[in-house]
Design a protein around this motif. Structure first.
Motif, mmCIF file in Angstrom:
data_model
loop_
_atom_site.group_PDB
_atom_site.id
_atom_site.type_symbol
_atom_site.label_atom_id
_atom_site.label_comp_id
_atom_site.label_asym_id
_atom_site.label_seq_id
_atom_site.Cartn_x
_atom_site.Cartn_y
_atom_site.Cartn_z
ATOM 1 N N MET A 1 -26.318 88.073 80.803
ATOM 2 C CA MET A 1 -27.754 88.093 81.105
ATOM 3 C C MET A 1 -28.573 87.822 79.854
ATOM 4 O O MET A 1 -29.497 87.016 79.851
ATOM 5 C CB MET A 1 -28.131 89.455 81.696
ATOM 6 N N ALA A 2 -28.226 88.511 78.768
ATOM 7 C CA ALA A 2 -28.982 88.339 77.521
ATOM 8 C C ALA A 2 -28.869 86.906 77.024
ATOM 9 O O ALA A 2 -29.855 86.334 76.537
ATOM 10 C CB ALA A 2 -28.468 89.308 76.455
ATOM 11 N N TRP A 3 -27.685 86.304 77.149
ATOM 12 C CA TRP A 3 -27.486 84.929 76.674
ATOM 13 C C TRP A 3 -28.439 83.980 77.393
ATOM 14 O O TRP A 3 -29.050 83.112 76.776
ATOM 15 C CB TRP A 3 -26.039 84.522 76.923
ATOM 16 N N GLY A 105 -26.726 81.273 69.762
ATOM 17 C CA GLY A 105 -25.625 80.538 69.136
ATOM 18 C C GLY A 105 -24.512 81.457 68.668
ATOM 19 O O GLY A 105 -23.325 81.150 68.825
ATOM 20 N N ALA A 106 -24.897 82.597 68.085
ATOM 21 C CA ALA A 106 -23.900 83.568 67.633
ATOM 22 C C ALA A 106 -23.108 84.135 68.810
ATOM 23 O O ALA A 106 -21.879 84.275 68.744
ATOM 24 C CB ALA A 106 -24.586 84.699 66.860
ATOM 25 N N LYS A 111 -18.176 84.487 72.051
ATOM 26 C CA LYS A 111 -17.551 84.292 73.362
ATOM 27 C C LYS A 111 -16.323 83.398 73.263
ATOM 28 O O LYS A 111 -15.353 83.562 74.016
ATOM 29 C CB LYS A 111 -18.579 83.689 74.319
ATOM 30 N N LEU A 112 -16.341 82.456 72.316
ATOM 31 C CA LEU A 112 -15.211 81.536 72.117
ATOM 32 C C LEU A 112 -14.193 82.083 71.126
ATOM 33 O O LEU A 112 -13.274 81.370 70.709
ATOM 34 C CB LEU A 112 -15.723 80.177 71.629
ATOM 35 N N ASP A 113 -14.355 83.369 70.735
ATOM 36 C CA ASP A 113 -13.435 84.032 69.795
ATOM 37 C C ASP A 113 -13.362 83.326 68.449
ATOM 38 O O ASP A 113 -12.287 83.234 67.833
ATOM 39 C CB ASP A 113 -12.027 84.142 70.394
ATOM 40 N N MET A 114 -14.493 82.847 67.973
ATOM 41 C CA MET A 114 -14.560 82.208 66.668
ATOM 42 C C MET A 114 -14.575 83.266 65.563
ATOM 43 O O MET A 114 -15.014 84.398 65.785
ATOM 44 C CB MET A 114 -15.830 81.353 66.562
ATOM 45 N N PRO A 115 -14.105 82.922 64.354
ATOM 46 C CA PRO A 115 -14.179 83.874 63.225
ATOM 47 C C PRO A 115 -15.636 84.104 62.827
ATOM 48 O O PRO A 115 -16.524 83.330 63.192
ATOM 49 C CB PRO A 115 -13.395 83.162 62.122
ATOM 50 N N ILE A 116 -15.871 85.150 62.054
ATOM 51 C CA ILE A 116 -17.240 85.518 61.714
ATOM 52 C C ILE A 116 -17.961 84.416 60.945
ATOM 53 O O ILE A 116 -19.176 84.231 61.100
ATOM 54 C CB ILE A 116 -17.248 86.844 60.914
ATOM 55 N N GLY A 162 -21.686 88.916 64.592
ATOM 56 C CA GLY A 162 -20.285 88.644 64.297
ATOM 57 C C GLY A 162 -19.499 89.887 63.931
ATOM 58 O O GLY A 162 -18.307 89.999 64.245
ATOM 59 N N LEU A 163 -20.155 90.837 63.262
ATOM 60 C CA LEU A 163 -19.479 92.088 62.897
ATOM 61 C C LEU A 163 -19.224 92.977 64.102
ATOM 62 O O LEU A 163 -18.378 93.883 64.042
ATOM 63 C CB LEU A 163 -20.314 92.849 61.856
ATOM 64 N N GLU A 164 -19.988 92.751 65.183
ATOM 65 C CA GLU A 164 -19.826 93.503 66.442
ATOM 66 C C GLU A 164 -19.881 95.017 66.225
ATOM 67 O O GLU A 164 -19.107 95.773 66.816
ATOM 68 C CB GLU A 164 -18.513 93.112 67.126
#
Length: 201
Positions: A1-3, A105-106, A111-116, A162-164
């Protein structure tokens, strides 16, 4: 929803931002639409190319294109007295677009499991890519390359996401407000990054 919410906010804000620059440069109606759309979708297109998504992904955003066109049309039809302070409007909508698209974008990269590192790059490119294309087409020095604090706020949003450390829509909305406020403050207070000049021979 936020996206989805941030996608809509960013699209509207950057579409209007592009329209403002086009009107300042005295572009005709077609030019206003072109610059508005390029500003709204340029950052996402650049991000998609760099993270390996097909360009055709952009054409699946029918609703976003309609929203951008509607926003540009409404703004173009505004009475002149309401948009005469275009410079203030432009910086405000640009700050909103930067914040919304940086977060969007972040989130996309996470969502695509990209590195930070990729999350931060995705935030910066999505948040400032459209503005870079807009400024280049308008023959201006891109905001992100100037000494004023701009792209740093997008990178900060990417780092935090990214740090979640925190999650949830409320956290993202608060982050959106903070990044927007920081960008506006950096413009009003004229905050600058370190600058070093080299004398030409």
């Amino acid at each position: 929803m936020a996206w989805e919410v941030f996608s809509i906010i960013g699209t509207i804000a950057f579409a209007i931002s592009g329209a403002i620059i086009a009107m300042e440069e005295e572009y005709d109606l077609f030019g206003v639409y072109i610059l508005g759309i390029v500003t709204a979708f340029g950052g996402g297109a650049i991000r998609n190319l760099l993270i390996g998504l097909p360009v055709t992904t952009l054409w699946g955003q029918d609703m976003m294109f309609q929203i951008a066109i509607a926003a540009i049309t409404i703004f173009f039809l505004f009475p002149h007295r309401l948009i005469q302070h275009w410079h203030r409007w432009g910086n405000f909508t640009d700050a909103i677009g930067l914040s919304a698209f940086a977060i969007q974008g972040a989130l996309y990269a996470v969502k695509l499991d990209m590195p930070i590192s990729a999350v931060i790059v995705a935030a910066v490119l999505t948040g400032s890519g459209g503005g870079i294309v807009r400024d280049l087409l308008a023959r201006r020095k891109p905001l992100v390359l100037r000494d004023e604090v701009y792209g740093v706020w997008a990178a900060l949003a990417g780092l935090i996401i990214g740090l979640e450390l925190l999650s949830g829509d409320i956290f993202l909305y608060v982050l959106f407000g903070v990044i927007t406020a920081l960008r506006i403050l950096s413009y009003i207070k004229k905050w600058r990054l370190p600058l070093r000049k080299l004398n030409r021979a």
